[in-house]
Write an enzyme that holds these catalytic residues in place. Sequence first.
Site, mmCIF file in Angstrom:
data_model
loop_
_atom_site.group_PDB
_atom_site.id
_atom_site.type_symbol
_atom_site.label_atom_id
_atom_site.label_comp_id
_atom_site.label_asym_id
_atom_site.label_seq_id
_atom_site.Cartn_x
_atom_site.Cartn_y
_atom_site.Cartn_z
ATOM 1 C CD GLU A 121 -3.254 -0.985 1.852
ATOM 2 O OE1 GLU A 121 -3.448 0.074 2.463
ATOM 3 O OE2 GLU A 121 -4.072 -1.927 1.863
ATOM 4 C CD GLU A 181 -3.337 -6.667 3.186
ATOM 5 O OE1 GLU A 181 -4.242 -6.019 3.760
ATOM 6 O OE2 GLU A 181 -2.137 -6.403 3.310
HETATM 7 C C1 NOJ Z 1 -4.071 -3.366 4.871
HETATM 8 C C2 NOJ Z 1 -2.742 -3.536 5.528
HETATM 9 O O1 NOJ Z 1 -1.810 -3.971 4.560
HETATM 10 C C3 NOJ Z 1 -2.738 -4.493 6.700
HETATM 11 O O2 NOJ Z 1 -1.531 -4.297 7.384
HETATM 12 C C4 NOJ Z 1 -3.944 -4.253 7.577
HETATM 13 O O3 NOJ Z 1 -3.938 -5.053 8.707
HETATM 14 C C5 NOJ Z 1 -5.192 -4.529 6.740
HETATM 15 N N1 NOJ Z 1 -5.244 -3.592 5.655
HETATM 16 C C6 NOJ Z 1 -6.495 -4.411 7.519
HETATM 17 O O4 NOJ Z 1 -6.652 -3.107 7.951
#
Ligand code: NOJ
Length: 474
Positions: A160, A373
């Site tokens: 991200e 994710e």
């Molecule tokens: C994106 C992030 O990469 C991760 O670290 C986080 O726990 C999740 N979103 C959920 O918020």
Amino acid sequence: MSSNFIWAVATAAYQIEGGKDTDGRTPSMWDAIREIPGRIKDGSTKDLSCDGRNKYREDVQLIKSLGVTHYRFSIDWSRVMKNGKTRNPLGMEYYKDLCRELKKEGIKCIVTLFHADLPLDLYNEGSWLTEGIIDRFVEFSRYCYEELNEYVSIWITFNEIRMHAWAGVVKVEGEPFHSLDIDYKKFLGNVSVTRAVMVASRNMLLAHAKVYRLFHEKDDSTRVGIIVGAHSCMDAEGEKISAVSERATKSMVNLYLDPLIHPSNDWTEDMKEYLGTDLPPWSEDEKKLLKNTMDVLCLNYYRPHIVKERKGPSLVEELFNFTMVDDDWPKIGGESSWVRLHPRGLISLLEGLTKKEKEDGMKYPNVPILISENGVNDDPSLDSLEDTNRIQYIEAHIDGILEARRSGINVIGYTAWSLMDNLEWDDGFQVRFGLFHVDLKSEEKTRTPKMSVDWYRKKIEKERRDETMNKEVK
Ligand code: NOJ
């Protein structure tokens, strides 16, 4: 359709390993954040973790029980390079052993090099605001490649990138705050906060491209990607794509990909107009370095946004002339959750990134896409082991993604977030995204499967069977 779809589950180093300074690990930015009284919402400090560092052999068995083909995890820079600068073989040995254990079980690795946490020394030296960090990152990545590449299927340079630029470097009004309070003017002079964020983005993009080139010089078949948060935006009028929703999506997604894969090989003209002198330009040499440095485009998706034409209130909305408005999509993680059940948002983003007919700056070459994710936190109104909300959420997204794949979108894999309940950054451990429950009060940090574990394994088995059968009849 080939039957080598990636079925994965993910974690990140700091989120499961915490700040345990064993094996020569040196302090990181998140250790320091967690020491600030009142900063983490559940009041936990750096002493609390899932103990992933010591329990990795057991965790590999959990991963195996899911029937996934790949495990996505990140490397803690502070563990493998002392203070971010000097190789620490003892720290690296842990990741090597993790990879060996996974290999024994036939599980391939997707490795994220940078997932939100930075060695504290490097943060204090200016974090991503200074160009000096680029070569530090290259040296860290070189070490990881030399030691681990034989186990790695896909390397991801940054998790991200946009989120990190806006939340993890300097404090920006209206954005989450995932860093210490650095005085950016000390490093950049009297510039705007937007300029600071875009300098950080620029340095991360250059670091990504240098690592891409390095890994490809070593072996041209290496696959390297980068993750953006899939902030898919739709117009408040009928949830359509419109000028304002495209602009909002571009400002949160495309802006960070354009220099790498857009045919212009630059920030696009519209983004230059909106950001003006806050957007640092690229030299011709830099453009050459950045060009086509993406083998896999990785997307983390949790929810879309509804937007309207109006400025503010956050700085990003102010800059790009949109505002996010409330939605009425199912609050699948409970009333206080920010996650929403709306898979269509992801599919329309995939279509926007890959299939648009007119050349309008949203279209990219046919880069394979990995959903890196996707997941939801426990719904507090349900028993924590009976996570029917997670099953519903993941199933809806997998089905949508597979449908998109059948329609010709080049999606190569799906990753559930997260293997286990872990540190949800400033929310601490109270927001739980795990397929496995972790009893943080127990000394052993006991892991217990939630209902979704069995369900995910069966879903993967079914989809893999169907895919093989479809392949056979062709
Ligand atoms: C994106 C992030 O990469 C991760 O670290 C986080 O726990 C999740 N979103 C959920 O918020």
